[in-house]
Design a protein around this motif. Structure first.
Motif, PDB file in Angstrom:
ATOM      1  N   PRO A  34       7.921  37.682  13.828  1.00 47.98           N
ATOM      2  CA  PRO A  34       8.390  36.611  12.940  1.00 47.98           C
ATOM      3  C   PRO A  34       7.879  35.217  13.335  1.00 47.98           C
ATOM      4  N   PRO A  35       7.937  34.827  14.645  1.00 47.44           N
ATOM      5  CA  PRO A  35       7.383  33.504  14.971  1.00 47.44           C
ATOM      6  C   PRO A  35       5.888  33.399  14.662  1.00 47.44           C
ATOM      7  N   LEU A  36       5.154  34.509  14.848  1.00 46.38           N
ATOM      8  CA  LEU A  36       3.712  34.470  14.579  1.00 46.38           C
ATOM      9  C   LEU A  36       3.446  34.255  13.081  1.00 46.38           C
ATOM     10  N   ILE A  37       4.176  34.984  12.249  1.00 44.32           N
ATOM     11  CA  ILE A  37       3.995  34.835  10.800  1.00 44.32           C
ATOM     12  C   ILE A  37       4.363  33.417  10.379  1.00 44.32           C
ATOM     13  N   THR A  38       5.437  32.890  10.974  1.00 44.62           N
ATOM     14  CA  THR A  38       5.869  31.527  10.642  1.00 44.62           C
ATOM     15  C   THR A  38       4.788  30.509  10.982  1.00 44.62           C
ATOM     16  N   VAL A  39       4.221  30.640  12.166  1.00 41.65           N
ATOM     17  CA  VAL A  39       3.238  29.636  12.588  1.00 41.65           C
ATOM     18  C   VAL A  39       1.978  29.736  11.715  1.00 41.65           C
ATOM     19  N   ILE A  40       1.609  30.933  11.313  1.00 36.42           N
ATOM     20  CA  ILE A  40       0.434  31.085  10.439  1.00 36.42           C
ATOM     21  C   ILE A  40       0.716  30.429   9.081  1.00 36.42           C
ATOM     22  N   GLY A  41       1.916  30.678   8.541  1.00 33.35           N
ATOM     23  CA  GLY A  41       2.288  30.102   7.245  1.00 33.35           C
ATOM     24  C   GLY A  41       2.319  28.584   7.288  1.00 33.35           C
ATOM     25  N   LEU A  42       2.958  28.036   8.317  1.00 34.48           N
ATOM     26  CA  LEU A  42       3.058  26.576   8.418  1.00 34.48           C
ATOM     27  C   LEU A  42       1.684  25.946   8.616  1.00 34.48           C
ATOM     28  N   ALA A  43       0.878  26.560   9.479  1.00 30.00           N
ATOM     29  CA  ALA A  43      -0.446  26.001   9.762  1.00 30.00           C
ATOM     30  C   ALA A  43      -1.309  26.023   8.506  1.00 30.00           C
ATOM     31  N   ALA A  44      -1.225  27.105   7.734  1.00 32.52           N
ATOM     32  CA  ALA A  44      -2.033  27.195   6.511  1.00 32.52           C
ATOM     33  C   ALA A  44      -1.664  26.059   5.563  1.00 32.52           C
ATOM     34  N   PHE A  45      -0.361  25.794   5.439  1.00 31.10           N
ATOM     35  CA  PHE A  45       0.054  24.716   4.539  1.00 31.10           C
ATOM     36  C   PHE A  45      -0.418  23.357   5.052  1.00 31.10           C
ATOM     37  N   ILE A  51      -6.222  18.402   4.139  1.00 30.31           N
ATOM     38  CA  ILE A  51      -7.550  18.287   3.532  1.00 30.31           C
ATOM     39  C   ILE A  51      -7.425  17.698   2.124  1.00 30.31           C
ATOM     40  N   ARG A  52      -6.521  18.260   1.328  1.00 37.19           N
ATOM     41  CA  ARG A  52      -6.394  17.810  -0.059  1.00 37.19           C
ATOM     42  C   ARG A  52      -5.923  16.352  -0.144  1.00 37.19           C
ATOM     43  N   SER A  53      -5.093  15.943   0.793  1.00 32.81           N
ATOM     44  CA  SER A  53      -4.581  14.576   0.730  1.00 32.81           C
ATOM     45  C   SER A  53      -5.666  13.548   1.011  1.00 32.81           C
ATOM     46  N   PHE A  54      -6.692  13.965   1.764  1.00 32.26           N
ATOM     47  CA  PHE A  54      -7.729  13.008   2.151  1.00 32.26           C
ATOM     48  C   PHE A  54      -8.964  13.019   1.244  1.00 32.26           C
ATOM     49  N   VAL A  55      -9.182  14.119   0.504  1.00 35.30           N
ATOM     50  CA  VAL A  55     -10.481  14.225  -0.186  1.00 35.30           C
ATOM     51  C   VAL A  55     -10.667  13.247  -1.351  1.00 35.30           C
ATOM     52  N   ARG A  56      -9.569  12.869  -1.994  1.00 35.18           N
ATOM     53  CA  ARG A  56      -9.620  11.905  -3.103  1.00 35.18           C
ATOM     54  C   ARG A  56     -10.433  12.390  -4.294  1.00 35.18           C
ATOM     55  N   THR A  57     -10.488  13.695  -4.492  1.00 33.13           N
ATOM     56  CA  THR A  57     -11.188  14.192  -5.680  1.00 33.13           C
ATOM     57  C   THR A  57     -10.296  15.179  -6.421  1.00 33.13           C
ATOM     58  N   ALA A  58     -10.524  15.273  -7.730  1.00 34.44           N
ATOM     59  CA  ALA A  58      -9.873  16.290  -8.572  1.00 34.44           C
ATOM     60  C   ALA A  58      -8.355  16.323  -8.417  1.00 34.44           C
ATOM     61  N   TYR A  59      -7.729  15.163  -8.563  1.00 38.11           N
ATOM     62  CA  TYR A  59      -6.262  15.131  -8.460  1.00 38.11           C
ATOM     63  C   TYR A  59      -5.599  14.703  -9.761  1.00 38.11           C
ATOM     64  N   TRP A  60      -6.410  14.356 -10.758  1.00 32.91           N
ATOM     65  CA  TRP A  60      -5.850  13.851 -12.023  1.00 32.91           C
ATOM     66  C   TRP A  60      -6.661  14.418 -13.186  1.00 32.91           C
ATOM     67  N   VAL A  61      -5.950  14.974 -14.178  1.00 33.19           N
ATOM     68  CA  VAL A  61      -6.614  15.488 -15.380  1.00 33.19           C
ATOM     69  C   VAL A  61      -6.296  14.526 -16.521  1.00 33.19           C
ATOM     70  N   PRO A  98      -4.654   8.380   3.056  1.00 30.64           N
ATOM     71  CA  PRO A  98      -4.551   9.175   1.827  1.00 30.64           C
ATOM     72  C   PRO A  98      -3.968   8.321   0.696  1.00 30.64           C
ATOM     73  N   LEU A  99      -4.346   8.624  -0.542  1.00 30.17           N
ATOM     74  CA  LEU A  99      -3.858   7.813  -1.655  1.00 30.17           C
ATOM     75  C   LEU A  99      -2.346   7.951  -1.847  1.00 30.17           C
ATOM     76  N   GLY A 100      -1.784   9.051  -1.357  1.00 26.04           N
ATOM     77  CA  GLY A 100      -0.331   9.205  -1.436  1.00 26.04           C
ATOM     78  C   GLY A 100       0.346   8.708  -0.168  1.00 26.04           C
ATOM     79  N   PHE A 101      -0.282   7.743   0.503  1.00 24.12           N
ATOM     80  CA  PHE A 101       0.162   7.331   1.846  1.00 24.12           C
ATOM     81  C   PHE A 101       1.620   6.859   1.898  1.00 24.12           C
ATOM     82  N   LEU A 102       2.134   6.390   0.762  1.00 25.61           N
ATOM     83  CA  LEU A 102       3.478   5.836   0.775  1.00 25.61           C
ATOM     84  C   LEU A 102       4.549   6.928   0.861  1.00 25.61           C
ATOM     85  N   VAL A 103       4.308   8.072   0.231  1.00 26.32           N
ATOM     86  CA  VAL A 103       5.352   9.101   0.233  1.00 26.32           C
ATOM     87  C   VAL A 103       5.093  10.227   1.233  1.00 26.32           C
TER      88      VAL A 103
END
Ligand code: FES
Length: 274
Positions: A34-45, A51-61, A98-103
């Motif tokens: 269980p701790p191993l699965i937890t750490v894999i899940g948290l790390a993946a998120f 990465i997504r917070s910093f790339v500044r691309t494809a965030y608005w349609v 990141p552009l969402g730096f405030l929240v």
């Protein structure tokens, strides 16, 4: 099993009053799974969200007014046109912000201090302890009585901010019902964004601090029927807090990923009402 040498006088599992067992655990099952699965899940998120917070691309349609929750609210002039629903009080931001730096720090703080996530990472990352009846590697135990863990007590304040952020996300979900030529429109993206917001509310309202705010410190429930009613509802949700914590990590990624695919033109949104 690992053997540890117990120091003469220590704290935690090495204290004088504890049984002198030299092996770290007598458990023979796969307690580490269980701790191993937890750490894999948290790390993946964490990796995905960073990465997504910093790339500044494809965030608005722009056609359908889909904004990913990782960039909401977008309050600087660095945001693409149309993505700033609450104005641009901040000028251009340097690339390391990141552009969402405030929240983002508040969202991170809310989850890091969450009662459920504490259990998850105390066991899986901090090994304090890794599982029931498995000794922690730390020689000392100070709990949440000093820095940095004393910050855990600020969870209630992160909750207040999380409510505000959920309101902003709700606004984002409402405007995601936008047709290409203006007016009402409905697409798979609108439904994904709405589903994510409903689950985010469920996670936020099922918070242990919220439960205490609703019905804590009352001597007589009978004298406070409204608070009692809220407390009862929050208590029901609260039993699902762990599931909601994981589900919302998943829906956040799913929502962001879908917005990214549509915004980058990789796929087109499945339109139900254009
Ligand atoms: Fe998990 Fe408050 S206890 S969000």
């Amino acid at each position: 099993t690992t053997t540890t040498t117990a120091p003469e006088a220590g704290t935690g599992v090495f204290s004088r009053t504890r049984a002198r067992i030299t092996t770290r655990t007598l458990r023979t099952d796969r307690w580490w799974l269980p701790p191993l699965i937890t750490v894999i899940g948290l790390a993946a998120f964490v990796i995905y969200a960073t990465i997504r917070s910093f790339v500044r691309t494809a965030y608005w349609v722009p056609d359908y007014h889909y904004l990913t929750p990782f960039y909401s609210p977008c309050l600087s002039t660095s945001c693409v046109e149309g993505a700033s629903h609450f104005g641009t009080p901040f000028g251009d931001l340097p690339v390391f912000l990141p552009l969402g730096f405030l929240v983002l720090p508040f969202l991170l703080g809310f989850r890091l201090t969450c009662y459920y996530y504490r259990k998850a990472y105390y066991r899986s990352v901090w090994f304090s302890p890794p599982a029931c009846a498995v000794a922690e590697p730390h020689a000392k135990y100070t709990g949440e009585t000093r820095l940095p863990l004393i910050i855990q007590n600020a969870h209630r304040y992160f909750f207040y901010v999380a409510v505000l952020i959920s309101l902003i996300n709700t606004y984002d979900a409402v405007i995601a019902y936008h047709g290409k030529t203006g007016g009402f429109g409905l697409g798979l993206g609108s439904l994904i964004i709405t589903g994510n917001v409903i689950l985010l509310w469920a996670y936020t309202l099922s918070c242990h601090s919220c439960r205490h705010i609703a019905g804590g410190r009352l001597k007589h429930f009978s004298a406070h029927p409204v608070r009692y009613w809220f407390w009862t509802q929050v208590s029901k949700l609260n039993t699902r807090h762990m599931q909601l914590a994981w589900t919302t990590l998943g829906t956040l990624v799913l929502t962001d990923f879908y917005v990214m695919l549509v915004a980058s033109g990789t796929i087109s949104d499945l339109r139900i009402i254009d």
